[in-house]
Design a protein around this motif. Structure first.
Motif, PDB file in Angstrom:
ATOM      1  N   VAL A  27     -12.336   2.602  13.740  1.00  0.00           N
ATOM      2  CA  VAL A  27     -12.078   1.185  13.448  1.00  0.00           C
ATOM      3  C   VAL A  27     -10.750   0.767  14.072  1.00  0.00           C
ATOM      4  CG1 VAL A  27     -11.761  -0.535  11.633  1.00  0.00           C
ATOM      5  CG2 VAL A  27     -13.329   1.401  11.269  1.00  0.00           C
ATOM      6  N   ASP A  28     -10.754  -0.340  14.793  1.00  0.00           N
ATOM      7  CA  ASP A  28      -9.528  -0.896  15.377  1.00  0.00           C
ATOM      8  C   ASP A  28      -9.460  -2.367  14.998  1.00  0.00           C
ATOM      9  OD1 ASP A  28      -7.414  -1.808  16.969  1.00  0.00           O
ATOM     10  OD2 ASP A  28      -7.909  -0.443  18.606  1.00  0.00           O
ATOM     11  N   THR A  29      -8.474  -2.730  14.186  1.00  0.00           N
ATOM     12  CA  THR A  29      -8.370  -4.114  13.705  1.00  0.00           C
ATOM     13  C   THR A  29      -7.318  -4.927  14.456  1.00  0.00           C
ATOM     14  OG1 THR A  29      -6.775  -3.530  11.974  1.00  0.00           O
ATOM     15  CG2 THR A  29      -9.115  -3.387  11.406  1.00  0.00           C
ATOM     16  N   ARG A  30      -6.762  -4.371  15.528  1.00  0.00           N
ATOM     17  CA  ARG A  30      -5.782  -5.113  16.312  1.00  0.00           C
ATOM     18  C   ARG A  30      -6.441  -6.265  17.071  1.00  0.00           C
ATOM     19  NH1 ARG A  30      -3.455  -0.508  20.050  1.00  0.00           N
ATOM     20  NH2 ARG A  30      -5.702  -0.053  20.061  1.00  0.00           N
ATOM     21  N   ALA A  31      -5.675  -7.272  17.358  1.00  0.00           N
ATOM     22  CA  ALA A  31      -6.203  -8.398  18.127  1.00  0.00           C
ATOM     23  C   ALA A  31      -6.550  -7.972  19.545  1.00  0.00           C
ATOM     24  CB  ALA A  31      -5.183  -9.539  18.155  1.00  0.00           C
ATOM     25  N   VAL A  32      -5.735  -7.078  20.109  1.00  0.00           N
ATOM     26  CA  VAL A  32      -5.963  -6.591  21.467  1.00  0.00           C
ATOM     27  C   VAL A  32      -5.848  -5.067  21.462  1.00  0.00           C
ATOM     28  CG1 VAL A  32      -5.208  -6.628  23.867  1.00  0.00           C
ATOM     29  CG2 VAL A  32      -5.023  -8.715  22.473  1.00  0.00           C
ATOM     30  N   ALA A  33      -6.905  -4.390  21.901  1.00  0.00           N
ATOM     31  CA  ALA A  33      -6.886  -2.931  21.940  1.00  0.00           C
ATOM     32  C   ALA A  33      -6.127  -2.440  23.161  1.00  0.00           C
ATOM     33  CB  ALA A  33      -8.314  -2.395  21.965  1.00  0.00           C
ATOM     34  N   GLY A  34      -5.477  -1.297  23.022  1.00  0.00           N
ATOM     35  CA  GLY A  34      -4.774  -0.678  24.145  1.00  0.00           C
ATOM     36  C   GLY A  34      -5.632   0.380  24.817  1.00  0.00           C
ATOM     37  N   SER A  35      -5.001   1.223  25.634  1.00  0.00           N
ATOM     38  CA  SER A  35      -5.761   2.270  26.313  1.00  0.00           C
ATOM     39  C   SER A  35      -6.147   3.389  25.357  1.00  0.00           C
ATOM     40  CB  SER A  35      -4.938   2.834  27.481  1.00  0.00           C
ATOM     41  OG  SER A  35      -3.716   3.379  27.006  1.00  0.00           O
ATOM     42  N   LEU A  36      -5.318   3.650  24.347  1.00  0.00           N
ATOM     43  CA  LEU A  36      -5.649   4.628  23.313  1.00  0.00           C
ATOM     44  C   LEU A  36      -6.455   3.916  22.243  1.00  0.00           C
ATOM     45  CD1 LEU A  36      -5.128   7.621  22.480  1.00  0.00           C
ATOM     46  CD2 LEU A  36      -3.298   6.755  21.026  1.00  0.00           C
ATOM     47  N   ARG A  37      -7.621   4.457  21.919  1.00  0.00           N
ATOM     48  CA  ARG A  37      -8.556   3.762  21.040  1.00  0.00           C
ATOM     49  C   ARG A  37      -8.887   4.595  19.816  1.00  0.00           C
ATOM     50  NH1 ARG A  37     -11.673   0.457  24.397  1.00  0.00           N
ATOM     51  NH2 ARG A  37     -12.777  -0.247  22.519  1.00  0.00           N
ATOM     52  N   ALA A  38      -9.356   3.924  18.770  1.00  0.00           N
ATOM     53  CA  ALA A  38      -9.900   4.634  17.615  1.00  0.00           C
ATOM     54  C   ALA A  38     -11.087   5.475  18.080  1.00  0.00           C
ATOM     55  CB  ALA A  38     -10.318   3.642  16.543  1.00  0.00           C
ATOM     56  N   GLY A  39     -11.114   6.724  17.636  1.00  0.00           N
ATOM     57  CA  GLY A  39     -12.139   7.666  18.084  1.00  0.00           C
ATOM     58  C   GLY A  39     -11.627   8.662  19.091  1.00  0.00           C
ATOM     59  N   ASP A  40     -10.462   8.386  19.694  1.00  0.00           N
ATOM     60  CA  ASP A  40      -9.868   9.308  20.657  1.00  0.00           C
ATOM     61  C   ASP A  40      -9.170  10.454  19.932  1.00  0.00           C
ATOM     62  OD1 ASP A  40     -10.708   7.621  22.645  1.00  0.00           O
ATOM     63  OD2 ASP A  40      -8.721   6.854  23.150  1.00  0.00           O
ATOM     64  N   ARG A  41      -9.001  11.576  20.643  1.00  0.00           N
ATOM     65  CA  ARG A  41      -8.161  12.669  20.159  1.00  0.00           C
ATOM     66  C   ARG A  41      -6.744  12.141  19.973  1.00  0.00           C
ATOM     67  NH1 ARG A  41      -4.626  14.697  23.591  1.00  0.00           N
ATOM     68  NH2 ARG A  41      -3.473  16.585  23.025  1.00  0.00           N
ATOM     69  N   ALA A  42      -6.094  12.499  18.866  1.00  0.00           N
ATOM     70  CA  ALA A  42      -4.712  12.092  18.630  1.00  0.00           C
ATOM     71  C   ALA A  42      -3.788  12.904  19.527  1.00  0.00           C
ATOM     72  CB  ALA A  42      -4.336  12.287  17.170  1.00  0.00           C
ATOM     73  N   PRO A  43      -3.082  12.275  20.464  1.00  0.00           N
ATOM     74  CA  PRO A  43      -2.168  13.027  21.336  1.00  0.00           C
ATOM     75  C   PRO A  43      -0.975  13.557  20.552  1.00  0.00           C
ATOM     76  CG  PRO A  43      -2.702  10.851  22.261  1.00  0.00           C
ATOM     77  CD  PRO A  43      -3.152  10.857  20.836  1.00  0.00           C
ATOM     78  N   ASP A  44      -0.286  14.497  21.151  1.00  0.00           N
ATOM     79  CA  ASP A  44       0.935  15.022  20.554  1.00  0.00           C
ATOM     80  C   ASP A  44       2.114  14.122  20.936  1.00  0.00           C
ATOM     81  OD1 ASP A  44       2.447  16.712  19.012  1.00  0.00           O
ATOM     82  OD2 ASP A  44       2.372  18.409  20.389  1.00  0.00           O
ATOM     83  N   GLY A  81      -8.995   7.752  13.420  1.00  0.00           N
ATOM     84  CA  GLY A  81     -10.011   7.006  12.689  1.00  0.00           C
ATOM     85  C   GLY A  81      -9.775   5.521  12.737  1.00  0.00           C
ATOM     86  N   MET A  82      -8.509   5.120  12.648  1.00  0.00           N
ATOM     87  CA  MET A  82      -8.179   3.689  12.627  1.00  0.00           C
ATOM     88  C   MET A  82      -6.884   3.430  13.352  1.00  0.00           C
ATOM     89  SD  MET A  82      -7.382   1.128   9.386  1.00  0.00           S
ATOM     90  CE  MET A  82      -8.958   0.267   9.391  1.00  0.00           C
ATOM     91  N   ILE A  83      -6.830   2.298  14.043  1.00  0.00           N
ATOM     92  CA  ILE A  83      -5.580   1.711  14.534  1.00  0.00           C
ATOM     93  C   ILE A  83      -5.526   0.306  13.971  1.00  0.00           C
ATOM     94  CG2 ILE A  83      -4.171   1.118  16.529  1.00  0.00           C
ATOM     95  CD1 ILE A  83      -5.714   3.143  18.157  1.00  0.00           C
ATOM     96  N   ALA A  84      -4.433  -0.022  13.289  1.00  0.00           N
ATOM     97  CA  ALA A  84      -4.352  -1.306  12.593  1.00  0.00           C
ATOM     98  C   ALA A  84      -2.939  -1.853  12.646  1.00  0.00           C
ATOM     99  CB  ALA A  84      -4.801  -1.154  11.140  1.00  0.00           C
ATOM    100  N   ALA A  85      -2.837  -3.164  12.574  1.00  0.00           N
ATOM    101  CA  ALA A  85      -1.538  -3.827  12.536  1.00  0.00           C
ATOM    102  C   ALA A  85      -1.134  -4.186  11.114  1.00  0.00           C
ATOM    103  CB  ALA A  85      -1.574  -5.095  13.398  1.00  0.00           C
ATOM    104  N   ASP A  86      -2.044  -4.033  10.161  1.00  0.00           N
ATOM    105  CA  ASP A  86      -1.814  -4.435   8.773  1.00  0.00           C
ATOM    106  C   ASP A  86      -1.991  -3.234   7.861  1.00  0.00           C
ATOM    107  OD1 ASP A  86      -1.872  -5.526   6.190  1.00  0.00           O
ATOM    108  OD2 ASP A  86      -2.803  -7.386   6.890  1.00  0.00           O
ATOM    109  N   ALA A  87      -1.001  -2.988   6.987  1.00  0.00           N
ATOM    110  CA  ALA A  87      -1.074  -1.850   6.068  1.00  0.00           C
ATOM    111  C   ALA A  87      -2.240  -1.971   5.099  1.00  0.00           C
ATOM    112  CB  ALA A  87       0.244  -1.722   5.293  1.00  0.00           C
ATOM    113  N   ALA A  88      -2.658  -3.213   4.790  1.00  0.00           N
ATOM    114  CA  ALA A  88      -3.781  -3.403   3.873  1.00  0.00           C
ATOM    115  C   ALA A  88      -5.068  -2.814   4.464  1.00  0.00           C
ATOM    116  CB  ALA A  88      -3.973  -4.884   3.576  1.00  0.00           C
ATOM    117  N   ASP A  89      -5.226  -2.907   5.787  1.00  0.00           N
ATOM    118  CA  ASP A  89      -6.401  -2.317   6.431  1.00  0.00           C
ATOM    119  C   ASP A  89      -6.385  -0.797   6.293  1.00  0.00           C
ATOM    120  OD1 ASP A  89      -7.304  -4.807   7.253  1.00  0.00           O
ATOM    121  OD2 ASP A  89      -6.253  -4.704   9.168  1.00  0.00           O
ATOM    122  N   VAL A  90      -5.197  -0.225   6.389  1.00  0.00           N
ATOM    123  CA  VAL A  90      -5.062   1.226   6.244  1.00  0.00           C
ATOM    124  C   VAL A  90      -5.459   1.658   4.833  1.00  0.00           C
ATOM    125  CG1 VAL A  90      -3.437   3.158   6.258  1.00  0.00           C
ATOM    126  CG2 VAL A  90      -3.276   1.365   7.997  1.00  0.00           C
TER     127      VAL A  90
END
Length: 450
Positions: free
Chosen positions: A362-379, A434-443
């Motif tokens: 789930v990605d609730t940002r207005a504009v997604a970046g190159s790193l997306r929800a569902g990707d491996r979390a980089p170090d 699992g999620m990228i969000a701009a709002d803590a409520a979404d988290v």
């Protein structure tokens, strides 16, 4: 209920699942029909993504202690060295990739390391136990083990390409067996042959004999295109001029390319070779099985039907893609194309595999970046810790960036692979976003759901 999870098969896939369940305190049994431990090298390549899994499970130090890099390859024809090359270029660790290179580790050693870790966590493998079928109802599975019923909430078949669990579940194993492509594989000792190279003898028709020194051992993995009736001692002497002194495990290999169309039948799940078998090209099979188990463990522990359904949704497309990669590499090798031995493709290292299309992403940002929800979390860095260090363990983890703040969250301080500002990243227990969000409520809502 006799146990929560019953695992059939104690290879790397089943052992990975057992270790993950044990560290979560989930009651389980893991059984295997073989009375002793598997003694062969078989799948000997551990890919970078699997090394990250091993770090989380607490076995990376043992893997690195007993494993080693792949040696350069040396080709011979008519008794002369005719070429030398590396399997893949060795690259330095990056801020986002702590283990960028494959590790050679014989399969028997991988299993040994995982078994030892399971014992540390209070579990154990039950050897010499025969699975004889199952029935299931709305509440549990009843499996027959050595003629006795065992009741478990869920059953996992990690029992290899000839899986009895898969057959009992009535799941097709679609694909093909290429009878014309066979190899004899054996673990051998060779007197006087240097262990600094992977030695390959060819004729104008193609490879005849290969001897690869197995890291952390005094043995070589022998492969030959000659049939299983060949005298290995005579073959080694006549082709290489060296003397074979011992033959351990050996196996006749056929080119099988098969996979299931279902990973789940009610309360029964399939993982590893029980769900997909590959050519050995690219070292993908064992790694894909380990990651099946790593995806499934936290979902079984949770027990949510939606999470359990997501196992098939996420892993079946991955297996299909990886199967295609290994098959393409194998076909290149058969055709002896110039790039047949190229293993530098990042796809082989399995770091780019993702679950972007999963319902858990789930990605609730207005504009997604190159790193997306569902990707491996980089170090990267989170203060004095690495991000991957903060992720270790069975929990969800909230990473915070910029001005974002979250109770119990991990503040990221330097991570170039994350093109994220003033936002939150929720990392699943298996190290995927699992999620990228701009709002803590979404988290809060996302974590509350799972």
């Amino acid at each position: 209920m006799d146990t929560e999870i019953l695992i059939i098969g104690a290879g790397p896939t089943g052992l990975t699942l057992a270790v993950d369940l044990a560290r979560r305190g989930v009651a389980h049994r893991i059984v295997d029909r073989d009375p002793g431990d598997f003694a062969g090298s078989r799948g000997k390549g551990i890919q970078p993504r699997t090394l990250e899994v091993f770090a989380d499970l607490g076995v990376i130090d043992a893997a690195q202690e007993h494993g080693g890099p792949y040696p350069p390859m040396r080709g011979y024809q008519d008794g002369q060295v005719v070429w030398e090359r590396t399997l893949a270029p060795t690259v330095d660790p990056r801020p986002d990739v702590p283990y960028p290179n494959p590790l050679m580790l014989p399969q028997w050693r991988t299993a040994e390391i995982l078994r030892d870790r399971l014992v540390e966590l209070g579990g154990r493998v039950e050897p010499g136990v025969e699975f004889q079928g199952f029935t299931q109802d709305d509440d549990a599975v009843t499996a027959m083990l050595d003629g006795k019923p065992v009741r478990a909430r869920y059953l996992v078949g990690a029992d290899g390409g000839r899986s009895g669990v898969r057959k009992a579940a009535g799941v097709d194993f679609a694909g093909e067996t290429l009878e014309q492509h066979r190899l004899l594989i054996a673990d051998v000792k060779i007197d006087g042959l240097d262990r600094d190279h992977w030695h390959i003898w060819t004729t104008t028709e193609g490879p005849v004999l290969a001897l690869c020194p197995l890291a952390g051992t005094d043995t070589f993995q022998l492969t030959t295109t000659r049939d299983d009736e060949v005298d290995l001692s005579e073959l080694v002497r006549s082709v290489s001029g060296f003397t074979l002194t011992d033959v351990g495990w050996s196996s006749q290999w056929r080119a099988n390319v098969r996979m299931v169309d279902r990973y789940r039948v009610g309360r029964v799940f399939l993982a590893g070779d029980a769900a997909h078998v590959h050519t050995p090209a690219g070292g993908q099979g064992l790694n894909t099985g380990v990651q099946d188990a790593y995806n499934l463990g936290w979902k079984l522990a949770n027990g949510s039907e939606e999470l359990l359904d997501s196992y098939e949704d996420e892993r079946l497309p991955i297996a299909a893609d990886v199967l295609g990669i290994s098959t393409e590499l194998f076909n290149r090798g058969v055709e002896r194309r110039d790039d047949a031995m190229d293993r530098s493709d990042p796809a082989l290292r399995q770091l780019g595999l993702h679950y972007r299309d999963s319902k858990l992403s789930v990605d609730t940002r207005a504009v997604a970046g190159s790193l997306r929800a569902g990707d491996r979390a980089p170090d990267g860095l989170a203060g004095t810790r690495r991000i991957h260090e903060a992720l270790q363990g069975p929990q969800f983890t909230v990473l915070t960036f910029g001005t974002a703040d979250y109770p119990g969250g991990v503040a990221v301080t330097d991570a170039p692979a994350y093109d994220i500002e003033d936002a939150y990243v929720v990392v699943r227990p298996d190290g995927y976003i699992g999620m990228i969000a701009a709002d803590a409520a979404d988290v809060r809502q996302y974590l509350g759901r799972w």
